[in-house]
Write an enzyme that holds these catalytic residues in place. Structure first.
Site, PDB file in Angstrom:
ATOM      1  N   GLU A  63      16.886 -23.574 -37.214  1.00  0.00           N
ATOM      2  CA  GLU A  63      16.197 -23.121 -35.552  1.00  0.00           C
ATOM      3  C   GLU A  63      17.944 -22.883 -35.142  1.00  0.00           C
ATOM      4  OE1 GLU A  63      13.720 -22.954 -31.736  1.00  0.00           O
ATOM      5  OE2 GLU A  63      13.596 -23.477 -33.205  1.00  0.00           O
ATOM      6  N   GLY A  83      14.236 -18.708 -29.238  1.00  0.00           N
ATOM      7  CA  GLY A  83      13.128 -18.841 -30.124  1.00  0.00           C
ATOM      8  C   GLY A  83      12.278 -18.764 -30.211  1.00  0.00           C
ATOM      9  N   HIS A  90       9.181 -27.039 -46.985  1.00  0.00           N
ATOM     10  CA  HIS A  90      10.844 -28.463 -47.477  1.00  0.00           C
ATOM     11  C   HIS A  90      10.419 -28.482 -49.183  1.00  0.00           C
ATOM     12  CE1 HIS A  90      11.464 -29.159 -43.518  1.00  0.00           C
ATOM     13  NE2 HIS A  90       9.635 -28.887 -43.310  1.00  0.00           N
ATOM     14  N   HIS A 107      15.791  -8.355 -40.159  1.00  0.00           N
ATOM     15  CA  HIS A 107      15.868  -7.260 -39.067  1.00  0.00           C
ATOM     16  C   HIS A 107      15.897  -8.193 -37.602  1.00  0.00           C
ATOM     17  CE1 HIS A 107      13.019  -5.117 -36.383  1.00  0.00           C
ATOM     18  NE2 HIS A 107      12.984  -5.796 -35.359  1.00  0.00           N
ATOM     19  N   GLY A 109      16.347  -6.174 -34.787  1.00  0.00           N
ATOM     20  CA  GLY A 109      16.042  -5.494 -33.211  1.00  0.00           C
ATOM     21  C   GLY A 109      16.454  -5.307 -31.680  1.00  0.00           C
TER      22      GLY A 109
END
Length: 142
Positions: A63, A83, A90, A107, A109
């Site tokens: 993240e 996020g 895993h 992507h 956008g």
């Protein structure tokens, strides 16, 4: 190149030095035109009780890499990336050394970015694969 501007590693590592990423020792190793490569040492801080790399630490790495990559792809004076969704599989355990995460855009956008983050061990074996979606929102002043 998908980055908003030419970033230097030192500039990005100043961001990684803050907060949870700093606590876990996560840092950027390379900025390529189509990817961001990050590293995390496998220390006791990121292990679960059985001595294995904690899956949550892999998710933090993923993240963080995707969020910083989104930051690098937008004008940070006007926008910010937050996020929206992350998932991770895993694949194999890690007990020592460090892991490398390679983050690539699936992507880019106007309102969302989707990132593929693959985490490998020192032997270049796949440890974890994650997909992160970030929402691109107007910058919120503190």
């Amino acid at each position: 190149m998908m980055w908003f501007k030419a970033y230097e590693l030192d500039e990005i590592n100043q961001l990684f030095a803050l907060n949870m990423t700093g606590l876990l020792g996560i840092r950027a190793l390379a900025i390529h035109p189509e990817s961001l490569v990050v590293e995390m040492p496998v220390t006791d801080k990121v292990k679960q009780p059985y001595g294995l790399l904690h899956g949550g630490a892999s998710v933090v790495l993923a993240e963080s890499a995707g969020s910083i990559a989104s930051y690098m792809a937008i004008d940070p004076e006007k926008w910010q990336a937050v996020g929206l969704e992350i998932n991770a599989n895993h694949i194999r355990p890690v007990t020592k050394g460090h892991v490398l995460g390679t983050c690539r855009a699936l992507h880019i956008g106007k309102t969302t970015h989707v990132w593929d983050i693959q985490i490998h061990n020192e032997r270049k074996q796949l440890v974890c694969v994650a997909r992160l979606t970030t929402a691109i929102i107007k910058k919120i002043s503190h």
